[in-house]
Design a protein around this motif. Structure first.
Motif, PDB file in Angstrom:
ATOM      1  N   LEU A 133      29.068  96.017  74.488  1.00  0.00           N
ATOM      2  CA  LEU A 133      28.186  95.617  73.304  1.00  0.00           C
ATOM      3  C   LEU A 133      27.147  94.424  73.413  1.00  0.00           C
ATOM      4  O   LEU A 133      27.630  93.947  74.327  1.00  0.00           O
ATOM      5  N   ALA A 134      26.326  94.335  72.558  1.00  0.00           N
ATOM      6  CA  ALA A 134      25.315  92.853  72.945  1.00  0.00           C
ATOM      7  C   ALA A 134      25.637  91.880  72.143  1.00  0.00           C
ATOM      8  O   ALA A 134      25.416  90.695  72.436  1.00  0.00           O
ATOM      9  N   SER A 135      27.245  92.054  71.375  1.00  0.00           N
ATOM     10  CA  SER A 135      27.626  90.703  70.966  1.00  0.00           C
ATOM     11  C   SER A 135      28.821  90.900  70.367  1.00  0.00           C
ATOM     12  O   SER A 135      29.542  92.130  70.238  1.00  0.00           O
ATOM     13  N   ILE A 136      29.599  89.769  70.696  1.00  0.00           N
ATOM     14  CA  ILE A 136      30.983  89.655  70.021  1.00  0.00           C
ATOM     15  C   ILE A 136      30.927  88.739  68.853  1.00  0.00           C
ATOM     16  O   ILE A 136      30.334  87.603  69.061  1.00  0.00           O
ATOM     17  N   ASP A 137      31.776  89.026  67.805  1.00  0.00           N
ATOM     18  CA  ASP A 137      31.890  88.182  66.596  1.00  0.00           C
ATOM     19  C   ASP A 137      32.678  86.761  66.868  1.00  0.00           C
ATOM     20  O   ASP A 137      32.325  85.724  66.549  1.00  0.00           O
ATOM     21  N   ILE A 138      34.032  87.158  67.302  1.00  0.00           N
ATOM     22  CA  ILE A 138      34.772  86.003  67.324  1.00  0.00           C
ATOM     23  C   ILE A 138      35.514  85.856  68.805  1.00  0.00           C
ATOM     24  O   ILE A 138      35.628  86.826  69.229  1.00  0.00           O
ATOM     25  N   LEU A 139      35.539  84.841  69.420  1.00  0.00           N
ATOM     26  CA  LEU A 139      36.325  84.325  70.578  1.00  0.00           C
ATOM     27  C   LEU A 139      37.431  83.614  70.365  1.00  0.00           C
ATOM     28  O   LEU A 139      37.184  82.342  69.675  1.00  0.00           O
ATOM     29  N   PHE A 140      38.673  83.923  70.669  1.00  0.00           N
ATOM     30  CA  PHE A 140      39.812  83.102  70.548  1.00  0.00           C
ATOM     31  C   PHE A 140      40.375  82.763  71.878  1.00  0.00           C
ATOM     32  O   PHE A 140      40.217  83.451  72.847  1.00  0.00           O
ATOM     33  N   VAL A 141      40.677  81.537  71.958  1.00  0.00           N
ATOM     34  CA  VAL A 141      41.292  80.951  73.344  1.00  0.00           C
ATOM     35  C   VAL A 141      42.650  81.267  73.403  1.00  0.00           C
ATOM     36  O   VAL A 141      43.220  80.908  72.572  1.00  0.00           O
ATOM     37  N   HIS A 142      42.763  82.013  74.206  1.00  0.00           N
ATOM     38  CA  HIS A 142      43.738  82.748  74.391  1.00  0.00           C
ATOM     39  C   HIS A 142      45.237  82.120  75.186  1.00  0.00           C
ATOM     40  O   HIS A 142      44.913  81.440  76.054  1.00  0.00           O
TER      41      HIS A 142
END
Length: 342
Positions: A133-142
C-alpha cells in the motif's frame, strides 16, 4: 449497533468504524491458518462491511501484514482504515521454528526490539512494502512497557523519548504519511507514561477496559478524554476467557477470574444474552472508546463476532451487572435512549 457506524477521532480528521478486525490470528497465533482460510476470512469481513483492520509486523513474523495487504490492495483505498505497528524490526533468520512466540507457522524473520528514530522510519517503510500500500493510516508503538520488557524497560523508553522514536512518528504525522499514532499495549501505565512526552491520537489498549475489568477508568481513560487520545479496544474477551476458552492474559485463567466470569455469565443467561455479545458492546459506551477490534481466525469466527456485536441487549442486563458489583459504578453503560442514565 451497526458495523458501518464511525466515530471521529479528536484530531487528524480520521474516523474509525466502531468495530474492526484484529489480524493477529491471521498470522497463525496459536493455530495454523492457511492462505486460503485467511483470504476467505478477509473477503468475508469486507463483504460484511468491516472497514478497519489492525495488523503488525510481529504477527506471524510478517505473515499477517502480507495477508492483509493481499486482501486489501485491490480495494478502494479511501474506504478502509489500516493500522500497523512499530517497535520491532524483522530480520531474516533461518532458525525460526513453528511455535515461536505462539505462532504456528511463522515466516523466517526474527523480531528485534527497536524504538529509535531510524527504526520507526524503517519499520514504517517495511510495512508499506509488505502491505503493498502507498499509505498506512495509524501506527501503534507495539508492546512498550514494563510488562513486556522487564528490567530493560527504561532502555526502550529512552529510544522512544531521547532516541527520537516519538519524533519520527510526529514527523510522519506532520507530513501526512500517517494520519494518527499512539500505543498498542496491554498495560495502562505505559499509556500514561507516553502521554507525558507525546500527543497521542489513539491508543490500542488490549484487555484493560473490558466487561471483566475496568481499572483503567481512572486515571487513564479520564486523562485520555481530556487529552484527545481515543481508545481502540483490543482483546475484548481478555485473551478468550470471556469467550469460553479459559485463557486470561495469554495464560490459563486463575480461579478468581473464572469465578467472576461465571457470575457475569449467569446474569447474561438470565437475560438470554450471550456473554460474548455483552463483552463486545460494553466498552463502546465510554465516550473515549472509538472502536473495538476482536480477532478473527476464520470466517465462522468472524461472522460469530459480528452477530454478537449486533445482538440486542436490554438495559436491564447492564443495570443488573452494575447492581451486582460486576461493573464499576463509574463506567458508562450502553443504555438505550429510553433507559436510565449511565
Amino acid at each position: 449497533m451497526n458495523v458501518d457506524q464511525r466515530i471521529n477521532l479528536p484530531r487528524g480528521g480520521l474516523s474509525l468504524p466502531c468495530i474492526g478486525m484484529g489480524c493477529a490470528p491471521l498470522g497463525g497465533l496459536y493455530h495454523a491458518v492457511t492462505e486460503a482460510q485467511a483470504q476467505a476470512t478477509l473477503e468475508g469481513a469486507w463483504d460484511a462491511g468491516v472497514r478497519f483492520y489492525d495488523t503488525a509486523p510481529y504477527y506471524g513474523y510478517t505473515l499477517s501484514e502480507r495477508r492483509v495487504g493481499n486482501a486489501l490492495r485491490q480495494r478502494p483505498r479511501h474506504e478502509f482504515v489500516i493500522a500497523t505497528k512499530v517497535g520491532r524490526l524483522l530480520r531474516a533468520d533461518a532458525s525460526v521454528q513453528p511455535g515461536d512466540d505462539g505462532f504456528a507457522a511463522p515466516l523466517p524473520f526474527r523480531p528485534h526490539y527497536d524504538y529509535s528514530y531510524d527504526a520507526v522510519l524503517r519499520s514504517h517503510e517495511d510495512s508499506l512494502q509488505r502491505l503493498g500500500l502507498a499509505s498506512i493510516d495509524i501506527l501503534f508503538v507495539h508492546d512498550i512497557g514494563r510488562v513486556t520488557h522487564g528490567e530493560n524497560d527504561d532502555v526502550y523508553w529512552r529510544q522512544l523519548i531521547d532516541g527520537g522514536g516519538f519524533r519520527a512518528l510526529e514527523e510522519l504525522r506532520a507530513s501526512g504519511q500517517i494520519k494518527a499514532f499512539g500505543l498498542g499495549v496491554n498495560e495502562s501505565a505505559a499509556v500514561l507514561r507516553a502521554m507525558e512526552y507525546a500527543d497521542l491520537d489513539c491508543t490500542l489498549l488490549a484487555g484493560r477496559y473490558t466487561l471483566l475489568e475496568q481499572e483503567s477508568l481512572s486515571p487513564l481513560l479520564d486523562l485520555c478524554e481530556q487529552r484527545g487520545n481515543a481508545i481502540v479496544i483490543g482483546g475484548p474477551f481478555n485473551s478468550g476467557v470471556l469467550a469460553g476458552n479459559g485463557k486470561f492474559n495469554y495464560a490459563d485463567a486463575p480461579p478468581a477470574v473464572l469465578a467472576r466470569v461465571a457470575q457475569l455469565d449467569a446474569i447474561c443467561r438470565e437475560f438470554k444474552v450471550p456473554l460474548q455479545a455483552a463483552a463486545l458492546q460494553f466498552p463502546l459506551a465510554h465516550p473515549v472508546v472509538a472502536s473495538c477490534i476482536p480477532g478473527g481466525q476464520d470466517l465462522a469466527q468472524l461472522r460469530q463476532n459480528l452477530a454478537w456485536f449486533a445482538t440486542p441487549i436490554p438495559d436491564g442486563l447492564w443495570l443488573a451487572l452494575r447492581d451486582a458489583g460486576l461493573i464499576d459504578a463509574r463506567a458508562p453503560l450502553p443504555l438505550s435512549v429510553s433507559g436510565e442514565g449511565a
